[in-house]
Design a protein around this motif. Structure first.
Motif, PDB file in Angstrom:
ATOM      1  N   ALA B  50      35.905  47.462  33.528  1.00  0.00           N
ATOM      2  CA  ALA B  50      37.021  46.848  32.801  1.00  0.00           C
ATOM      3  C   ALA B  50      36.886  45.325  32.797  1.00  0.00           C
ATOM      4  O   ALA B  50      37.550  44.644  32.017  1.00  0.00           O
ATOM      5  N   GLY B  51      36.054  44.788  33.662  1.00  0.00           N
ATOM      6  CA  GLY B  51      35.840  43.341  33.684  1.00  0.00           C
ATOM      7  C   GLY B  51      37.043  42.567  34.192  1.00  0.00           C
ATOM      8  O   GLY B  51      37.262  41.429  33.794  1.00  0.00           O
ATOM      9  N   SER B  52      37.818  43.178  35.068  1.00  0.00           N
ATOM     10  CA  SER B  52      38.994  42.473  35.600  1.00  0.00           C
ATOM     11  C   SER B  52      38.854  42.314  37.110  1.00  0.00           C
ATOM     12  O   SER B  52      38.060  42.989  37.756  1.00  0.00           O
ATOM     13  N   ILE B  53      39.603  41.395  37.669  1.00  0.00           N
ATOM     14  CA  ILE B  53      39.769  41.305  39.110  1.00  0.00           C
ATOM     15  C   ILE B  53      41.272  41.392  39.384  1.00  0.00           C
ATOM     16  O   ILE B  53      42.056  41.130  38.466  1.00  0.00           O
ATOM     17  N   PRO B  54      41.672  41.804  40.563  1.00  0.00           N
ATOM     18  CA  PRO B  54      40.911  42.037  41.785  1.00  0.00           C
ATOM     19  C   PRO B  54      40.119  43.348  41.764  1.00  0.00           C
ATOM     20  O   PRO B  54      40.396  44.240  40.966  1.00  0.00           O
ATOM     21  N   ILE B  55      39.135  43.388  42.679  1.00  0.00           N
ATOM     22  CA  ILE B  55      38.449  44.638  43.002  1.00  0.00           C
ATOM     23  C   ILE B  55      38.509  44.751  44.518  1.00  0.00           C
ATOM     24  O   ILE B  55      38.272  43.769  45.224  1.00  0.00           O
ATOM     25  N   LEU B  56      38.885  45.941  44.995  1.00  0.00           N
ATOM     26  CA  LEU B  56      38.955  46.152  46.446  1.00  0.00           C
ATOM     27  C   LEU B  56      37.924  47.206  46.827  1.00  0.00           C
ATOM     28  O   LEU B  56      37.895  48.289  46.248  1.00  0.00           O
ATOM     29  N   GLU B  57      37.094  46.863  47.798  1.00  0.00           N
ATOM     30  CA  GLU B  57      36.039  47.765  48.257  1.00  0.00           C
ATOM     31  C   GLU B  57      36.294  48.111  49.707  1.00  0.00           C
ATOM     32  O   GLU B  57      36.464  47.219  50.540  1.00  0.00           O
ATOM     33  N   ASP B  58      36.302  49.394  50.017  1.00  0.00           N
ATOM     34  CA  ASP B  58      36.386  49.817  51.416  1.00  0.00           C
ATOM     35  C   ASP B  58      35.447  51.006  51.581  1.00  0.00           C
ATOM     36  O   ASP B  58      35.790  52.131  51.197  1.00  0.00           O
ATOM     37  N   GLY B  59      34.281  50.740  52.105  1.00  0.00           N
ATOM     38  CA  GLY B  59      33.268  51.797  52.189  1.00  0.00           C
ATOM     39  C   GLY B  59      32.914  52.288  50.794  1.00  0.00           C
ATOM     40  O   GLY B  59      32.563  51.495  49.925  1.00  0.00           O
TER      41      GLY B  59
END
Lengths: 281, 219
Positions: B50-59
């Motif tokens: 989608a080309g947006s932020i935020p992105i949250l990564e957990d594992g």
């Protein structure tokens, strides 16, 4: 109406790094202008009636003028020192007088209240004495020996330090700040505020920096400066009157405002009144 | 837990604020959204098409919607923020989470237009923003009549965190909050929460911090 003496000055109109053949449409003191990369690779700026305007690229930005600049763009010798990181912070639009944007940049008394825990913190609110002069030879406003306690003066600063500053106003809508450089105590970090006057009460602000800092990632440097400036933005948009008053009576300055007083005096002396309010009006 | 973050983004701030309110630490990865448009670069587009932020990564988990991130943080560390103890409250929270997208699309877009020169029909965006603010004002007034200070309950939930940033920053886009007393009261209640953090354009409540004391010899 008297001639606008600011018409012959240089103003920032875009980031050099974003200059392309397609270009962008913006404005300078009410006149629509187009900024693009010409076939020869240089910046090409055209005015509202299609006439070519003066253009140059310096300090990360494209500069232009609606009139006939009598002098080249002011020098920032430190910007050419090897080893500095040059930071394009990017544009932020503010609904305020371009002169108010510069005046706010010159003020340190607001640090603890607007940039809390970054550039200042209560109870360290005192502005110590400093020196202000209008340098006749250079025709610039200078404030020196400015000292202020800061919890996190720069991205490269660990913990609180007393930071020393020098402020310089080389053009009515531009200011250059020299600031203690934590990694290199013998040098000054250079932080500038280049303001593009779109209208008397609207401006695009292009902060730019030339820093000695080999550690901090570029994005962190950009975010640090954007954070500071956007903290100022909401204050600037709520200042009354919207135009900067140049005659005494509208506002009561204190000792801490010496730089602002000199800046206003210098503007008035030159008739740099685009974005200013005079009693006579 | 890694947050792809932009200091001036209200959606990223939602996640930072949520984490701060529940005492969670995030690993912040700054994204050069402006002027660099890094969120549209190959690395982040691969993570979030989608080309947006935020992105949250957990594992293995990658989240690209801020409301989902709020749910995740709350469910992990402070379930009372989910506000799902009754059917009515759970529904109300969801109602406001969905509503928060309207704030992003109107007040958020007006702010980007006015501040960072992004394209948009500013008159229409402001009009939609004002319609959303009026709805929020009415909702908060009804909550007051029920004796509740927050959007879905008498205690704050993820619904408040989802709606607060774009509302508080409405003036950045040229939309005044002066006509909305219930919103201003609610904004004050949110800003006085234990652990609250600010972002540029949202100021802390200085008057709630202890009066400064200057020690002798200190300046």
């Amino acid at each position: 109406m008297t001639r606008n003496t600011m018409i012959d000055g240089w103003y920032p109109v875009g980031l050099a790094s974003q200059l392309d053949a397609h270009g962008r449409v913006t404005a300078l003191m009410g006149e629509p202008i187009a900024v693009r990369r010409g076939e020869d690779g240089n910046a090409k700026v055209t005015g509202g009636n299609g006439r070519d305007l003066p253009a140059c690229i310096r300090y990360g930005h494209v500069w232009s003028s609606l009139g006939d600049p009598q002098k080249p763009l002011f020098a920032i010798p430190e910007a050419d020192q090897p080893g500095r990181r040059l930071v394009d912070v990017g544009v932020v639009r503010v609904r305020c007088s371009p002169l108010r944007a510069v005046e706010n940049f010159l003020d340190i008394a607001h640090f603890p209240f607007v940039h809390t825990d970054i550039l200042g913190a209560e109870p360290h609110t005192e502005v110590q004495n400093y020196k202000v002069e209008i340098r006749e030879d250079e025709d610039e406003v200078w404030a020196t020996q400015v000292k202020f306690y800061q919890p996190q003066a720069a991205k490269s600063a660990e913990g609180g330090i007393t930071t020393e500053y020098m402020y310089r106003v080389p053009a009515p809508t531009c200011s250059v700040l020299y600031k203690t450089c934590p990694p290199r105590p013998a040098e000054w970090d250079v932080i500038t505020l280049f303001v593009q006057p779109l209208a008397e009460d609207l401006c695009d602000v292009w902060p730019w920096m030339a820093l000695f800092d080999d550690e901090t990632p570029m994005t962190d440097l950009i975010h640090f400066q954007q954070t500071i400036f956007v903290q100022d933005r909401s204050i600037l948009e709520n200042q009354i009157p919207r135009l900067l008053p140049l005659d005494p009576g509208m506002e009561i300055p204190t000792r801490a405002d010496l730089t602002s007083v000199a800046y206003r005096r210098w503007l008035k002396r030159h008739g740099y009144t685009y974005g200013a309010q005079l009693v006579a009006q | 837990m890694k947050l792809y973050d932009y200091a001036l983004s209200p959606s990223c701030y939602k996640v930072r604020l949520m984490a701060a309110l529940i005492g969670m630490t995030l690993d912040i990865r700054p994204v050069d959204f402006h002027p660099g448009c890094e969120h549209r670069g190959p690395e982040l587009m691969a993570l979030n098409p989608a080309g947006s932020i935020p992105i949250l990564e957990d594992g293995d988990l990658v989240l690209t919607e801020s409301s989902a991130m709020l749910v995740y943080l709350a469910a992990k560390a402070a379930a009372q923020w989910l506000g799902n103890d009754t059917a009515g409250r759970a529904a109300r929270v969801q109602q406001w989470l969905s509503f928060s997208h309207r704030l992003t699309a109107s007040l958020g877009a007006a702010r980007l237009h006015e501040m960072l020169l992004r394209p948009g029909n500013i008159a229409a965006l402001r009009e939609q923003g004002i319609a959303a603010l009026r709805e929020l004002e009415a909702g908060l007034v009804e909550q007051h009549i029920r004796g509740q200070r927050f959007l879905a309950s008498d205690r704050p939930t993820i619904a408040d965190v989802a709606c607060f940033p774009y509302v508080a920053l409405a003036p950045d886009g040229g939309v005044s909050l002066d006509p909305y007393p219930a919103i201003r009261l609610w904004s004050r209640a949110v800003r006085s929460l234990e652990g609250f953090i600010e972002m540029p354009g949202i100021h802390r409540l200085h008057e709630l911090t202890p009066a400064p004391v200057l020690e002798v010899g200190e300046a």
